[in-house]
Design an enzyme around this catalytic site. Structure first.
Site, PDB file in Angstrom:
ATOM      1  N   GLN A 131       0.844  -1.197   0.000  1.00  0.00           N
ATOM      2  CA  GLN A 131       0.000   0.000   0.000  1.00  0.00           C
ATOM      3  C   GLN A 131       0.880   1.247   0.000  1.00  0.00           C
ATOM      4  O   GLN A 131       0.372   2.353  -0.085  1.00  0.00           O
ATOM      5  CB  GLN A 131      -0.866   0.033   1.261  1.00  0.00           C
ATOM      6  CG  GLN A 131      -1.708  -1.204   1.477  1.00  0.00           C
ATOM      7  CD  GLN A 131      -2.441  -1.147   2.809  1.00  0.00           C
ATOM      8  OE1 GLN A 131      -3.528  -0.600   2.924  1.00  0.00           O
ATOM      9  NE2 GLN A 131      -1.840  -1.708   3.838  1.00  0.00           N
ATOM     10  N   ASN A 132       2.177   1.056   0.142  1.00  0.00           N
ATOM     11  CA  ASN A 132       3.075   2.203   0.290  1.00  0.00           C
ATOM     12  C   ASN A 132       3.405   2.819  -1.063  1.00  0.00           C
ATOM     13  O   ASN A 132       3.560   2.113  -2.051  1.00  0.00           O
ATOM     14  CB  ASN A 132       4.355   1.785   1.016  1.00  0.00           C
ATOM     15  CG  ASN A 132       4.050   1.274   2.413  1.00  0.00           C
ATOM     16  OD1 ASN A 132       2.976   1.546   2.935  1.00  0.00           O
ATOM     17  ND2 ASN A 132       4.975   0.549   3.004  1.00  0.00           N
ATOM     18  N   ILE A 133       3.548   4.137  -1.057  1.00  0.00           N
ATOM     19  CA  ILE A 133       3.809   4.869  -2.302  1.00  0.00           C
ATOM     20  C   ILE A 133       5.256   5.346  -2.369  1.00  0.00           C
ATOM     21  O   ILE A 133       5.639   6.027  -3.303  1.00  0.00           O
ATOM     22  CB  ILE A 133       2.867   6.091  -2.418  1.00  0.00           C
ATOM     23  CG1 ILE A 133       3.058   7.032  -1.217  1.00  0.00           C
ATOM     24  CG2 ILE A 133       1.420   5.636  -2.522  1.00  0.00           C
ATOM     25  CD1 ILE A 133       2.348   8.372  -1.389  1.00  0.00           C
ATOM     26  N   CYS A 193       2.505  20.138 -17.033  1.00  0.00           N
ATOM     27  CA  CYS A 193       2.751  19.392 -18.265  1.00  0.00           C
ATOM     28  C   CYS A 193       3.470  20.301 -19.251  1.00  0.00           C
ATOM     29  O   CYS A 193       3.003  21.408 -19.533  1.00  0.00           O
ATOM     30  CB  CYS A 193       1.409  18.925 -18.831  1.00  0.00           C
ATOM     31  SG  CYS A 193       1.549  18.034 -20.383  1.00  0.00           S
ATOM     32  N   CYS A 237      -0.308  13.818 -16.687  1.00  0.00           N
ATOM     33  CA  CYS A 237      -1.137  14.981 -17.014  1.00  0.00           C
ATOM     34  C   CYS A 237      -2.594  14.532 -17.119  1.00  0.00           C
ATOM     35  O   CYS A 237      -2.908  13.664 -17.918  1.00  0.00           O
ATOM     36  CB  CYS A 237      -0.678  15.580 -18.335  1.00  0.00           C
ATOM     37  SG  CYS A 237      -1.770  16.905 -18.898  1.00  0.00           S
ATOM     38  N   HIS A 246      -1.504   1.328  -4.341  1.00  0.00           N
ATOM     39  CA  HIS A 246      -1.843   2.745  -4.166  1.00  0.00           C
ATOM     40  C   HIS A 246      -0.942   3.645  -5.025  1.00  0.00           C
ATOM     41  O   HIS A 246      -0.862   4.846  -4.787  1.00  0.00           O
ATOM     42  CB  HIS A 246      -1.754   3.144  -2.688  1.00  0.00           C
ATOM     43  CG  HIS A 246      -2.842   2.536  -1.848  1.00  0.00           C
ATOM     44  ND1 HIS A 246      -2.770   2.425  -0.486  1.00  0.00           N
ATOM     45  CD2 HIS A 246      -4.043   1.994  -2.198  1.00  0.00           C
ATOM     46  CE1 HIS A 246      -3.878   1.835  -0.028  1.00  0.00           C
ATOM     47  NE2 HIS A 246      -4.653   1.560  -1.054  1.00  0.00           N
ATOM     48  N   CYS A 252       0.972  20.647 -22.467  1.00  0.00           N
ATOM     49  CA  CYS A 252      -0.277  21.418 -22.475  1.00  0.00           C
ATOM     50  C   CYS A 252      -0.405  22.379 -21.294  1.00  0.00           C
ATOM     51  O   CYS A 252      -1.363  23.132 -21.221  1.00  0.00           O
ATOM     52  CB  CYS A 252      -1.478  20.477 -22.539  1.00  0.00           C
ATOM     53  SG  CYS A 252      -1.807  19.626 -20.994  1.00  0.00           S
ATOM     54  N   SER A 310      -2.190  -2.297   9.732  1.00  0.00           N
ATOM     55  CA  SER A 310      -3.250  -2.587  10.694  1.00  0.00           C
ATOM     56  C   SER A 310      -4.532  -3.008   9.982  1.00  0.00           C
ATOM     57  O   SER A 310      -5.572  -3.181  10.615  1.00  0.00           O
ATOM     58  CB  SER A 310      -3.507  -1.366  11.579  1.00  0.00           C
ATOM     59  OG  SER A 310      -2.327  -1.067  12.308  1.00  0.00           O
TER      60      SER A 310
HETATM   61 ZN    ZN Z   1      -0.667  17.652 -20.760  1.00  0.00          ZN
END
Ligand code: ZN
Length: 265
Positions: free
Chosen positions: A106-108, A158, A132, A124, A161, A200
């Site tokens: 679950q860790n990013i 971005c 973008c 996650h 754009c 947990s």
């Molecule tokens: Zn873009």
């Protein structure tokens, strides 16, 4: 007689040896030894009183991206600066030794990847890329990291754009990535052993995965400081620090030079 922690560690090592298909499921507790707080808890990030469920929600990001980035910036700084701990390295060693097939996290923070884990499902997302929302361009962290690390407000945009980029992490109120979840479910339904480390089991639907493994007949090992709703159906529950317990399990597995060399670094 109540078994000692040593005995439980040895029993956990035996389960890994006997398993045909072991899966690990990790959460925020995995990275606390690396100095990363659980960002889902109120009181983390720059604003002591900000509720992550609002500021880090999909709606919050769309309506007030400046607030989202102000909240996420200190966490991102901690994550980029953190180093994997012995728990991360032990899980990578289990995989190298053939004792662990799939790691679901679950860790990013990407610390599992940096520790050497390969078969990983980051349900996650992670802070390594941003996309973008308008034209779907994807950027690697080296292209937006400077914006994130600056103290002054600079939103990553971005280059094609001009739209404000969204980190490829799953925000509150956002669906989990379908393909990754599907692969996670497949692994869970194939495994005969599931290790829960540093979670947990309170963040759903991710926390349903260990329950699914249990219903399908897999044995569970839980290493976590707090109780979980699955403790009563779990073969081995260790109220221990994952950064200590996981290397101890690896130490009890048959010596394969490649495992232990890397773990001890
Ligand atoms: Zn873009």
């Amino acid at each position: 007689m109540i078994a000692s922690e040593e005995q439980w560690i040895s029993a956990a090592a035996r389960l890994f040896q006997e398993a045909d298909y072991a899966v690990a499921f990790t959460g925020a507790g995995m990275s606390t030894a690396s100095g990363i707080p659980d960002f889902r808890s109120p009181g983390t990030g720059k604003w002591e009183n900000a509720d992550p469920r609002e500021v880090a929600s999909l709606t919050g990001f769309r309506n007030r991206p400046e607030e989202f980035y102000e909240w996420v910036r200190p966490l991102a700084q901690q994550m980029f600066a953190a180093a994997p701990n012995p728990g991360h390295r032990a899980l990578a060693a289990l995989e190298r030794g053939g004792f662990l097939t799939t790691l679901i996290t679950q860790n990013i923070d990407q610390l599992h990847r940096r520790a050497g884990s390969k078969e990983m499902l980051e349900i996650h997302g992670n802070i390594g890329t941003a996309s973008c929302p308008s034209c779907d361009c994807t950027y690697a962290s080296n292209q937006f990291r400077d914006d994130l690390l600056q103290e002054e407000m600079a939103l990553p945009t971005c280059t094609r754009c001009g739209c404000i980029l969204k980190l490829d992490i799953i925000l509150f109120g956002e669906m989990l990535p379908e393909k990754t979840m599907c692969n996670a479910q497949k692994a869970v339904l194939s495994c005969d052993l599931m290790l829960v480390a540093g979670s947990s089991l309170q963040v759903f639907p991710a926390a349903d995965l260990p329950a699914m493994a249990h219903r399908n007949g897999a044995s569970l090992i839980i290493i976590n400081h707090e109780e979980t709703h699955l403790d009563n159906v779990t073969r081995i529950v260790l109220r221990a620090d994952v950064a200590k317990a996981l290397p101890a399990i690896v130490d009890r597995l048959p010596t394969r030079q490649s495992i232990h060399d890397e773990t001890l670094k």
